[in-house]
Write a protein that holds these residues in place. Sequence first.
Motif, mmCIF file in Angstrom:
data_model
loop_
_atom_site.group_PDB
_atom_site.id
_atom_site.type_symbol
_atom_site.label_atom_id
_atom_site.label_comp_id
_atom_site.label_asym_id
_atom_site.label_seq_id
_atom_site.Cartn_x
_atom_site.Cartn_y
_atom_site.Cartn_z
ATOM 1 N N SER A 127 -1.324 1.384 -12.067
ATOM 2 C CA SER A 127 -2.372 0.387 -11.849
ATOM 3 C C SER A 127 -1.811 -0.835 -11.134
ATOM 4 O O SER A 127 -2.449 -1.390 -10.222
ATOM 5 C CB SER A 127 -3.003 -0.036 -13.181
ATOM 6 O OG SER A 127 -3.657 1.041 -13.800
ATOM 7 N N GLU A 128 -0.602 -1.248 -11.522
ATOM 8 C CA GLU A 128 0.038 -2.388 -10.871
ATOM 9 C C GLU A 128 0.396 -2.057 -9.431
ATOM 10 O O GLU A 128 0.252 -2.891 -8.526
ATOM 11 C CB GLU A 128 1.284 -2.797 -11.648
ATOM 12 C CG GLU A 128 1.015 -3.395 -13.015
ATOM 13 C CD GLU A 128 2.291 -3.746 -13.747
ATOM 14 O OE1 GLU A 128 2.798 -4.870 -13.549
ATOM 15 O OE2 GLU A 128 2.797 -2.907 -14.517
ATOM 16 N N CYS A 129 0.881 -0.835 -9.219
ATOM 17 C CA CYS A 129 1.213 -0.415 -7.854
ATOM 18 C C CYS A 129 -0.020 -0.458 -6.959
ATOM 19 O O CYS A 129 0.029 -0.940 -5.819
ATOM 20 C CB CYS A 129 1.794 1.000 -7.852
ATOM 21 S SG CYS A 129 3.536 1.122 -8.305
ATOM 22 N N ILE A 130 -1.139 0.075 -7.455
ATOM 23 C CA ILE A 130 -2.365 0.121 -6.657
ATOM 24 C C ILE A 130 -2.860 -1.288 -6.356
ATOM 25 O O ILE A 130 -3.301 -1.591 -5.232
ATOM 26 C CB ILE A 130 -3.457 0.917 -7.389
ATOM 27 C CG1 ILE A 130 -2.984 2.342 -7.691
ATOM 28 C CG2 ILE A 130 -4.730 0.946 -6.555
ATOM 29 C CD1 ILE A 130 -2.636 3.167 -6.486
ATOM 30 N N ALA A 131 -2.794 -2.182 -7.333
ATOM 31 C CA ALA A 131 -3.222 -3.565 -7.124
ATOM 32 C C ALA A 131 -2.356 -4.240 -6.061
ATOM 33 O O ALA A 131 -2.855 -5.003 -5.224
ATOM 34 C CB ALA A 131 -3.155 -4.340 -8.441
ATOM 35 N N ASN A 132 -1.064 -3.940 -6.081
ATOM 36 C CA ASN A 132 -0.161 -4.524 -5.084
ATOM 37 C C ASN A 132 -0.359 -3.900 -3.710
ATOM 38 O O ASN A 132 -0.142 -4.562 -2.690
ATOM 39 C CB ASN A 132 1.289 -4.375 -5.544
ATOM 40 C CG ASN A 132 1.708 -5.453 -6.524
ATOM 41 O OD1 ASN A 132 2.044 -6.571 -6.147
ATOM 42 N ND2 ASN A 132 1.668 -5.128 -7.810
ATOM 43 N N LEU A 133 -0.776 -2.649 -3.666
ATOM 44 C CA LEU A 133 -1.118 -2.036 -2.386
ATOM 45 C C LEU A 133 -2.367 -2.710 -1.813
ATOM 46 O O LEU A 133 -2.439 -2.993 -0.610
ATOM 47 C CB LEU A 133 -1.368 -0.533 -2.580
ATOM 48 C CG LEU A 133 -1.779 0.255 -1.333
ATOM 49 C CD1 LEU A 133 -0.687 0.211 -0.269
ATOM 50 C CD2 LEU A 133 -2.096 1.710 -1.704
ATOM 51 N N GLN A 134 -3.322 -2.977 -2.665
ATOM 52 C CA GLN A 134 -4.548 -3.639 -2.218
ATOM 53 C C GLN A 134 -4.271 -5.026 -1.659
ATOM 54 O O GLN A 134 -4.836 -5.420 -0.624
ATOM 55 C CB GLN A 134 -5.535 -3.734 -3.382
ATOM 56 C CG GLN A 134 -6.883 -4.350 -2.999
ATOM 57 C CD GLN A 134 -7.780 -4.562 -4.206
ATOM 58 O OE1 GLN A 134 -7.310 -5.006 -5.259
ATOM 59 N NE2 GLN A 134 -9.054 -4.244 -4.073
ATOM 60 N N SER A 135 -3.363 -5.746 -2.311
ATOM 61 C CA SER A 135 -3.052 -7.116 -1.881
ATOM 62 C C SER A 135 -2.116 -7.162 -0.679
ATOM 63 O O SER A 135 -1.970 -8.215 -0.052
ATOM 64 C CB SER A 135 -2.428 -7.897 -3.040
ATOM 65 O OG SER A 135 -1.111 -7.415 -3.323
ATOM 66 N N GLY A 136 -1.482 -6.046 -0.377
ATOM 67 C CA GLY A 136 -0.538 -6.017 0.734
ATOM 68 C C GLY A 136 0.893 -6.296 0.329
ATOM 69 O O GLY A 136 1.790 -6.381 1.178
ATOM 70 N N ALA A 137 1.133 -6.438 -0.976
ATOM 71 C CA ALA A 137 2.491 -6.700 -1.451
ATOM 72 C C ALA A 137 3.390 -5.482 -1.277
ATOM 73 O O ALA A 137 4.613 -5.621 -1.193
ATOM 74 C CB ALA A 137 2.463 -7.119 -2.918
ATOM 75 N N VAL A 138 2.808 -4.280 -1.260
ATOM 76 C CA VAL A 138 3.556 -3.054 -0.951
ATOM 77 C C VAL A 138 2.788 -2.288 0.115
ATOM 78 O O VAL A 138 1.585 -2.509 0.335
ATOM 79 C CB VAL A 138 3.776 -2.158 -2.201
ATOM 80 C CG1 VAL A 138 4.557 -2.900 -3.274
ATOM 81 C CG2 VAL A 138 2.456 -1.645 -2.739
ATOM 82 N N ASP A 139 3.490 -1.373 0.793
ATOM 83 C CA ASP A 139 2.888 -0.632 1.907
ATOM 84 C C ASP A 139 2.420 0.761 1.519
ATOM 85 O O ASP A 139 1.593 1.351 2.221
ATOM 86 C CB ASP A 139 3.906 -0.517 3.050
ATOM 87 C CG ASP A 139 4.355 -1.877 3.558
ATOM 88 O OD1 ASP A 139 3.505 -2.594 4.119
ATOM 89 O OD2 ASP A 139 5.546 -2.222 3.379
ATOM 90 N N ALA A 140 2.955 1.294 0.426
ATOM 91 C CA ALA A 140 2.588 2.646 0.013
ATOM 92 C C ALA A 140 2.933 2.846 -1.458
ATOM 93 O O ALA A 140 3.816 2.179 -1.997
ATOM 94 C CB ALA A 140 3.318 3.685 0.869
ATOM 95 N N VAL A 141 2.208 3.756 -2.087
ATOM 96 C CA VAL A 141 2.472 4.149 -3.470
ATOM 97 C C VAL A 141 2.694 5.649 -3.470
ATOM 98 O O VAL A 141 1.997 6.392 -2.759
ATOM 99 C CB VAL A 141 1.279 3.806 -4.390
ATOM 100 C CG1 VAL A 141 1.597 4.199 -5.834
ATOM 101 C CG2 VAL A 141 0.942 2.327 -4.298
#
Length: 280
Positions: free
Chosen positions: A180-194
């Motif tokens: 859930s944290e990974c997906i939220a960070n993908l949405q915000s642009g903090a990460v590029d892929a999960v």
Amino acid sequence: MKLRKVSAAAAAALVLSLTATACGGDDDKDSGSGSGDGGTIKVGIKYDQPGLGLKEPGDKFSGFDVDVATYVAKELGYEPDQIEFVETKSADRENALARGDVKFITATYSITDERKEKVDFAGPYLLAHQDLLIKADSDISKGTDLNGKKLCSVVGSTSAQNVQKEIAPKAQLQEYSSYSECIANLQSGAVDAVTTDDSILAGFAAQDQYKGQFKLAGLKLSNENYGVGVKKGDTATVDKINAALEKMVKDGAWDQAVKDNFGPAGYQNEKAPKIGVIVS
């Protein structure tokens, strides 16, 4: 798939065991015998994987694994209100079956040789693959595109490490305690892929707040054969579950469950696997 023959002595022992259970009052409730007489059946699932196994407000449950479990339980003689879903985290699945906490488990339970030493499996009922979830407008099209990019997975998972080791050594690994944290960070642009199994990623992407925002890269980095875990030695239940899974595929309920739970991420699912056929 090799089918084990039951000896006459073993069959007699089984009859005696069932007879003793039938005389045991409350012990009969979770036997999974399919009596339909008001008893219940306990089934292990995940509680925190949208699209697969999710506990929702009001003690409601949803997801593909839940749909499979409900169909199988029905074939064993239990109505939906007779199913008690029990959370079985990955590390406790074998123990839950050995203790008799649950009759069977549908919880993204990949069939492996190591696990087959401890439990028996029906199925497989879904062939998943390790993949990447990226933004809908992302230009990532292959694993090597991750070099220099931020790749997210959960703490302790080997998925991101495999990508980093095998195809993108310069990927910047970001680890969180939950997907859930990974997906939220993908949405915000903090990460590029999960990265994890495509079925898990598709389930998260299918949530209302994320619809249309993400897509799967379709890399198929591994084969994950999801099976129904059953207590070691309970071949009778394995046979019944296999028959239920075959019926689910034949009557179209399997295809409908896939569409209901995975559609919005562009999930290109494999055809329903054949019982006993493991894709390596």
